[in-house]
Scaffold this motif. Structure first.
Motif, mmCIF file in Angstrom:
data_model
loop_
_atom_site.group_PDB
_atom_site.id
_atom_site.type_symbol
_atom_site.label_atom_id
_atom_site.label_comp_id
_atom_site.label_asym_id
_atom_site.label_seq_id
_atom_site.Cartn_x
_atom_site.Cartn_y
_atom_site.Cartn_z
ATOM 1 N N LYS A 264 9.942 3.466 -6.631
ATOM 2 C CA LYS A 264 10.377 2.587 -5.559
ATOM 3 C C LYS A 264 10.367 1.124 -6.006
ATOM 4 C CE LYS A 264 10.364 6.182 -2.797
ATOM 5 N NZ LYS A 264 11.623 6.776 -2.323
ATOM 6 N N PRO A 265 11.154 0.271 -5.321
ATOM 7 C CA PRO A 265 11.097 -1.166 -5.606
ATOM 8 C C PRO A 265 9.674 -1.697 -5.447
ATOM 9 C CG PRO A 265 12.976 -0.661 -4.209
ATOM 10 C CD PRO A 265 12.187 0.599 -4.313
ATOM 11 N N ASN A 266 9.306 -2.581 -6.365
ATOM 12 C CA ASN A 266 7.973 -3.209 -6.394
ATOM 13 C C ASN A 266 6.861 -2.250 -6.800
ATOM 14 O OD1 ASN A 266 8.771 -5.864 -5.572
ATOM 15 N ND2 ASN A 266 9.069 -5.029 -3.508
ATOM 16 N N GLN A 267 7.208 -1.009 -7.166
ATOM 17 C CA GLN A 267 6.178 -0.061 -7.605
ATOM 18 C C GLN A 267 5.743 -0.414 -9.017
ATOM 19 O OE1 GLN A 267 7.199 4.044 -7.043
ATOM 20 N NE2 GLN A 267 5.485 4.818 -8.270
ATOM 21 N N LYS A 268 4.429 -0.411 -9.232
ATOM 22 C CA LYS A 268 3.887 -0.757 -10.533
ATOM 23 C C LYS A 268 3.958 0.437 -11.479
ATOM 24 C CE LYS A 268 -0.115 -2.872 -12.788
ATOM 25 N NZ LYS A 268 -1.486 -3.413 -12.605
ATOM 26 N N SER B 29 -0.208 -9.329 -14.124
ATOM 27 C CA SER B 29 -0.281 -8.198 -13.198
ATOM 28 C C SER B 29 0.251 -6.911 -13.810
ATOM 29 C CB SER B 29 0.502 -8.529 -11.925
ATOM 30 O OG SER B 29 0.459 -7.434 -11.017
ATOM 31 N N GLY B 30 1.365 -6.980 -14.542
ATOM 32 C CA GLY B 30 1.904 -5.779 -15.162
ATOM 33 C C GLY B 30 3.402 -5.665 -14.997
ATOM 34 N N THR B 31 3.908 -4.451 -15.174
ATOM 35 C CA THR B 31 5.343 -4.175 -15.101
ATOM 36 C C THR B 31 5.654 -3.428 -13.812
ATOM 37 O OG1 THR B 31 5.478 -4.040 -17.518
ATOM 38 C CG2 THR B 31 7.291 -3.075 -16.272
ATOM 39 N N GLY C 32 17.746 -5.203 -15.679
ATOM 40 C CA GLY C 32 17.474 -5.534 -14.291
ATOM 41 C C GLY C 32 16.781 -4.442 -13.502
ATOM 42 N N TYR C 33 16.276 -3.404 -14.178
ATOM 43 C CA TYR C 33 15.569 -2.340 -13.479
ATOM 44 C C TYR C 33 14.079 -2.656 -13.326
ATOM 45 C CZ TYR C 33 19.709 0.609 -14.006
ATOM 46 O OH TYR C 33 20.978 1.121 -13.929
ATOM 47 N N LEU C 34 13.515 -3.321 -14.300
ATOM 48 C CA LEU C 34 12.088 -3.644 -14.290
ATOM 49 C C LEU C 34 11.895 -5.146 -14.383
ATOM 50 C CD1 LEU C 34 10.679 -0.935 -16.786
ATOM 51 C CD2 LEU C 34 11.082 -0.718 -14.307
ATOM 52 N N GLU C 35 10.697 -5.604 -13.961
ATOM 53 C CA GLU C 35 10.329 -7.005 -14.106
ATOM 54 C C GLU C 35 8.856 -7.096 -14.455
ATOM 55 O OE1 GLU C 35 11.241 -8.909 -10.444
ATOM 56 O OE2 GLU C 35 9.747 -7.807 -9.271
ATOM 57 N N THR C 36 8.540 -8.085 -15.265
ATOM 58 C CA THR C 36 7.154 -8.299 -15.682
ATOM 59 C C THR C 36 6.562 -9.437 -14.857
ATOM 60 O OG1 THR C 36 7.641 -7.564 -17.930
ATOM 61 C CG2 THR C 36 5.639 -8.868 -17.602
#
Length: 486
Positions: A33-37, A74-76, A66-70
C-alpha cells in the motif's frame, strides 16, 4: 515485515531485476500500500539469501521509477503518489482488438500486411547455395579496423549529428569518381545520395514517385525486394519478359497503360544473370523518353564480370534525366556495412535530400569516414580485383561440376557475371521435392519460382557460389546429381 518473493536462481534474468519486477507488481496489484514501509536492504537480503547490493540496486531502480521513496532516518516506503486506479487493478490477460488495430492502420500499413512475411528463415545446411552472400572471410578486416581506429582517435565530431542527411561529402566525391571511371556514370558528387543499402533507396524512390494504382513495369522474373516496395505503395505491377538480351523492350511497347516507372537490373539481371544488350539499352532509353517514364537502374553487383568488358551503365547513356541509378557496397565490401547510394538527376537532389532527412536523418558517420579513406587509398579497387579472381575460380568450378555431373540435363543462364547463376534442370520432380531431397543430404537450394510474378516455371534454381569453397561446390553438385538420378 517479510515479503513473499521467490527468485529463480537458474534464470538468466539477474536477481536484482527479478526482485525489481516482483516488488513493482506487488505495488501495482495493491499488495503493497502507499506509505507502507519496506524491509531494510539488510534484512530483506538476509531473508531472500541474496547480497545486500542486489536489494539496494532494486530499491534504487524502483525509486527512480517513482514506486518507492526513501525517508531520511526512517527507511524505504511505497510512494504515496501511486494512482488509486493502479492500486485497485488486478492483473488481466491483454485483449487485442483486431478491429481497433485495423482501424488505426494507414493504407500503406494495410498494403504491407497483405504482402505477408518479408523475411524467410533458412535451415542450416552443410552446403548452402544461398545467393547474394559474398566471401566475407576474405575481407581485409585488419586493414578496415585501421581506418575505423584512425577516425575514432582523430574525429570527436563523429559523436555529433551529421551536418548533411545525404552523406559525408568526401565519400560522395570518391563514389562519383569511381562510378565515372568504372561504370561511365555521369554525375557530380552532389547527385550522389548515401542511403542504408539499396533497399532503402528503392523505398525512398517508391514513396516519392508512386500513387496507388500507378503502373510499374518489372522484370519477369525479378527482384522481390523491389516488387515488395512497389506493392507497399499499392502500385499495379506489369511483368515484362526477360529473354537472352534482358528485359524485352518490344513487349513494353505493346501495353497502352501509362507506366510511372520501370525497374531493371541491366548489368546482371536478377535472377537470370543475363546482361541487357546495347541495342536493348538504347531502345529502353528511347521508350522512357517518349513515354516520360522513370527508369530505376539497380546495379547491385556489376563489379563482378568475367572474361568480357562491362557495358556502360544506362545512366551514363541517358540524355533526358530518365534514370535513377542505385548501387550498394553490400556485395563488394560486406553486407552489414549498410551503405548504398542513389545517383539522382540534378532536379531531384533537393527532393530526395528532404525525404532522406525525414526517413532517418543520416547514415552512420564513422563507417562513411572509413569507407572514404579505404576507397581513396586504392584498397577498394584492389579488393574488387582480388575478389573477382576468387569468384571467377569458384564460378568455373560450379560450371564444370554441372557439366560433368548433369551434362545436357542442365541449362546455365548468365554465367559470366555476378556471384550467382540460375540453372534450369530437366527433372520430373517438383521444385519443392528437389529442395526437400537436397535438404535431406545437407544441401540448401533456392527455387527461382517465387521470383516470377506469374508462377509457371519449374526446375529453375538459383545457385550462389561466392561463399563456398571449391571442394564444397564440387561435393554439393555431385550430391545433387545423385539424388536426382535415384
Amino acid at each position: 515485515m517479510d515479503l513473499a518473493i521467490n527468485l529463480d536462481r537458474i534464470s538468466t534474468t539477474p536477481l536484482y531485476q527479478q526482485l525489481t519486477e516482483k516488488i513493482r507488481l506487488a505495488v501495482l496489484e495493491g499488495k503493497l500500500k502507499p506509505n507502507q514501509k519496506l524491509p531494510s536492504s539488510r534484512s530483506l537480503a538476509k531473508s531472500l539469501t541474496v547480497s545486500r547490493s542486489t536489494v539496494t540496486q532494486s530499491y534504487e531502480q524502483l525509486e527512480s521509477e517513482g514506486y518507492l521513496e526513501t525517508r531520511r532516518g526512517s527507511g524505504t516506503y511505497v510512494c504515496h503518489q501511486i494512482p488509486d486506479e493502479w492500486l485497485q487493478s488486478t492483473p488481466i490477460e491483454p485483449v487485442i482488438s483486431k478491429t481497433l488495430v485495423k482501424s488505426c492502420l494507414s493504407q500503406f500499413a494495410q498494403n504491407l500486411t497483405s504482402i505477408g512475411n518479408l523475411q524467410v528463415s533458412e535451415p542450416d545446411h552443410a552446403i548452402s547455395f544461398r545467393y547474394g552472400n559474398p566471401a566475407i572471410e576474405y575481407f581485409p578486416m585488419q586493414q578496415w579496423r585501421k581506418f575505423l581506429i584512425r577516425h575514432c582517435q582523430q574525429s570527436p565530431a563523429l559523436l555529433n549529428y551529421a551536418s548533411d542527411a545525404v552523406g559525408y561529402y568526401p565519400l560522395r566525391v570518391e563514389i562519383a569518381n569511381y562510378l565515372g571511371r568504372s561504370r561511365a556514370v555521369q554525375c557530380t558528387p552532389e547527385q550522389v545520395i548515401i542511403v542504408n543499402g539499396s533497399q532503402q533507396a528503392l523505398d525512398l524512390i517508391s514513396r516519392l514517385v508512386l500513387e496507388p494504382e500507378d503502373w510499374v513495369a518489372i522484370e519477369e522474373p525479378g527482384y522481390l525486394g523491389a516488387r515488395y516496395c512497389f506493392m507497399g505503395q499499392r502500385a499495379n505491377l506489369q511483368p515484362i519478359t526477360v529473354n537472352s538480351e534482358g528485359i524485352d523492350v518490344s513487349v513494353l511497347n505493346k501495353y497502352h497503360q501509362k507506366f510511372k516507372l520501370v525497374y531493371v537490373t541491366p548489368s546482371h539481371q536478377f535472377p537470370t544473370g543475363v546482361t541487357l544488350s546495347l541495342p536493348q539499352r538504347i531502345a529502353l532509353l528511347q521508350w522512357a523518353q517518349e513515354t516520360n517514364t522513370l527508369i530505376i537502374e539497380d546495379d547491385y553487383d556489376s563489379e563482378y564480370r568475367y572474361g568480357e568488358q562491362p557495358i556502360p551503365a544506362l545512366q551514363g547513356m541517358d540524355r533526358s534525366q530518365s534514370v535513377i541509378y542505385i548501387g550498394t557496397f553490400s556485395k563488394i565490401v560486406f553486407p552489414s556495412l549498410r551503405i548504398g547510394y542513389l545517383v539522382v538527376p540534378q532536379s531531384w537532389i533537393s527532393l530526395v535530400s528532404r525525404a532522406k532527412w525525414l526517413c532517418d536523418r543520416f547514415c552512420p558517420i564513422l563507417e562513411q569516414y572509413a569507407l572514404r579513406d579505404w576507397i581513396a587509398e586504392g584498397n577498394f579497387e584492389r579488393h574488387i580485383r582480388r575478389m573477382r579472381h576468387l569468384y571467377n575460380l569458384r564460378r568455373q568450378v560450379l560450371i564444370r561440376a554441372f557439366q560433368n555431373y548433369f551434362g545436357e540435363r542442365v541449362t546455365i543462364l548468365g554465367e559470366n557475371a555476378g556471384i550467382h547463376v540460375m540453372i534450369r534442370i530437366k527433372t520430373v520432380l517438383s521444385d519443392d521435392l528437389v529442395i526437400q531431397k537436397a535438404s535431406a543430404v545437407g544441401i540448401g537450394l533456392i527455387s527461382a519460382r517465387e521470383y516470377y510474378l506469374l508462377p509457371q516455371h519449374q526446375g529453375e534454381f538459383i545457385f550462389g557460389y561466392a561463399q563456398l569453397e571449391e571442394t564444397q561446390i564440387e561435393q554439393g553438385i555431385l550430391k545433387l546429381s545423385q539424388i536426382l538420378n535415384q
